[in-house]
Motif scaffolding. Structure first.
Motif, short mmCIF file in Angstrom:
data_model
loop_
_atom_site.label_atom_id
_atom_site.label_comp_id
_atom_site.label_asym_id
_atom_site.label_seq_id
_atom_site.Cartn_x
_atom_site.Cartn_y
_atom_site.Cartn_z
N ALA A 295 0.82 -1.21 0.00
CA ALA A 295 0.00 0.00 0.00
C ALA A 295 0.86 1.25 0.00
O ALA A 295 0.38 2.34 -0.34
CB ALA A 295 -0.92 0.00 1.22
N SER A 296 2.13 1.13 0.38
CA SER A 296 3.01 2.30 0.44
C SER A 296 3.38 2.81 -0.94
O SER A 296 3.24 4.00 -1.24
CB SER A 296 4.28 1.96 1.22
N ASP A 297 3.85 1.91 -1.81
CA ASP A 297 4.30 2.31 -3.15
C ASP A 297 3.48 1.70 -4.27
O ASP A 297 3.83 1.88 -5.44
CB ASP A 297 5.77 1.92 -3.33
N LEU A 298 2.42 0.96 -3.94
CA LEU A 298 1.56 0.31 -4.94
C LEU A 298 2.40 -0.54 -5.89
O LEU A 298 2.34 -0.39 -7.12
CB LEU A 298 0.76 1.36 -5.73
N ARG A 299 3.16 -1.46 -5.31
CA ARG A 299 4.04 -2.33 -6.10
C ARG A 299 3.81 -3.79 -5.72
O ARG A 299 3.47 -4.10 -4.59
CB ARG A 299 5.50 -1.96 -5.86
N ILE A 300 4.01 -4.66 -6.70
CA ILE A 300 3.91 -6.10 -6.46
C ILE A 300 5.15 -6.58 -5.71
O ILE A 300 6.28 -6.25 -6.08
CB ILE A 300 3.78 -6.86 -7.79
N VAL A 301 4.93 -7.36 -4.65
CA VAL A 301 6.07 -7.96 -3.95
C VAL A 301 6.11 -9.48 -4.15
O VAL A 301 7.16 -10.10 -4.00
CB VAL A 301 6.05 -7.63 -2.44
N HIS A 302 4.97 -10.09 -4.49
CA HIS A 302 4.96 -11.52 -4.79
C HIS A 302 3.65 -11.88 -5.48
O HIS A 302 2.63 -11.22 -5.25
CB HIS A 302 5.13 -12.37 -3.52
N GLY A 303 3.69 -12.88 -6.34
CA GLY A 303 2.48 -13.31 -7.04
C GLY A 303 2.32 -14.81 -6.99
O GLY A 303 3.30 -15.56 -6.94
N MET A 304 1.07 -15.26 -6.97
CA MET A 304 0.78 -16.70 -7.02
C MET A 304 -0.26 -16.95 -8.11
O MET A 304 -1.09 -16.09 -8.42
CB MET A 304 0.26 -17.20 -5.67
N THR A 305 -0.19 -18.12 -8.73
CA THR A 305 -1.07 -18.42 -9.86
C THR A 305 -1.75 -19.78 -9.72
O THR A 305 -2.15 -20.38 -10.70
CB THR A 305 -0.27 -18.40 -11.18
#
Length: 291
Positions: free
Chosen positions: A123-133
């Protein structure tokens, strides 16, 4: 998070702490959104954004810092549009931890095969830190009609996805709302197991700077680096960041009101780096409007 919607009435979403409400009329339009926030003993109401979409909602984050709108739109608590381009077309959901949110999108693997990708974002920088599929039960059937239908179900709130960082759990309902799927999901553990360097800002920067009052903000990061270096890349006169990441600033009383941008370079000992960016709204004092 409570959600209520009527065909002709209001869509109302409430933050987990009960201090922020995102509302919008349903069944007609185009119309604007309205944020209702409880601050001290006052109730603040402001209109923001707008849409003519059939499905409308403004989901507040757990502490009301962000509002998540359809199509990947994001506004902050001072109602500034923060929407990054990469979120376009995603469905976003707040988590019980205000430092994170999740973004959901359909990804094509082949002509007739799609998977559902869930990204954990800051929420701080609106960036992805990890993804799952591996949320296979939320994948579309493989044609444009199915994708459109599934997107509508996600948008309208018929299908819900929740992530609890401190419990390392992600849970979601099926499209038919007859099942609840619960998975263990420790994204920090997965980052560590990957063997790759990682560095991101986890703390939430301030939104408002009052004239004549010192602002103090300690940047907090998650990283596998032993040392972190902080350097100010952009900011108003007088703003400082210490070696430990403590940001301090006292806006002068004669400073114009409005937004100022802050960019801080954060560099890890392994060479990994990121830019922590945020805007501060400079105002003379807290201004409230009672209802």
């Amino acid at each position: 998070m409570l959600h209520q919607t009527l065909q002709y009435g209001y869509s109302i979403n409430v933050s987990a702490d009960g201090t922020a409400f995102g509302t919008i009329p349903t069944g007609y339009g185009p119309v604007s959104y309205e944020a209702v926030m409880i601050v001290d003993d006052s109730i603040l109401t402001e209109k923001f954004g707008g849409t003519s979409n059939a499905f409308r909602y403004a989901r507040p984050s757990a502490n009301g810092r962000l509002f998540f709108l359809p199509g990947g739109k994001v506004f902050n608590a001072v109602l500034k549009d923060m929407s990054p381009a990469w979120l376009d077309g995603s469905e976003t959901f707040p988590t019980v931890d205000p430092r994170y949110f999740i973004a959901v999108r359909f990804v094509s693997q082949s002509r007739d095969k799609f998977i559902t990708r869930v990204d954990i974002c800051t929420a701080s920088d609106l960036r992805i830190v990890h993804g799952m599929t591996d949320l296979h039960e939320l994948a579309p059937d493989g044609n444009s009609n199915s994708i459109h239908h599934r997107s509508r179900q996600l948008s309208s709130g018929q299908t819900k996805i929740h992530y609890v960082p401190w419990a390392n759990l992600i849970a979601n309902t099926s499209y038919d709302s007859k099942r609840v799927h619960v998975r263990k999901y420790d994204f920090l553990g997965r980052l560590g197991e990957s063997g790759e360097d990682y560095l991101f800002v986890e703390s939430l920067p301030p939104l408002i700077a009052f004239k004549g009052k010192q602002l103090s903000y300690q940047i907090q990061c998650k990283t596998n680096s032993e040392n972190i270096e902080f350097n100010l890349s952009e900011g108003p006169d007088g703003l400082r960041v210490s070696e430990s990441g403590l940001v301090t600033w006292t806006p002068s009383k004669g400073m114009p009101e409005g937004f100022v941008s802050v960019v801080i370079n954060v560099k890890g000992g392994t060479g990994d780096e990121t830019f922590h960016t945020f805007d501060l709204l400079v105002i003379p004092k807290r201004t409230t409007r009672r209802r």
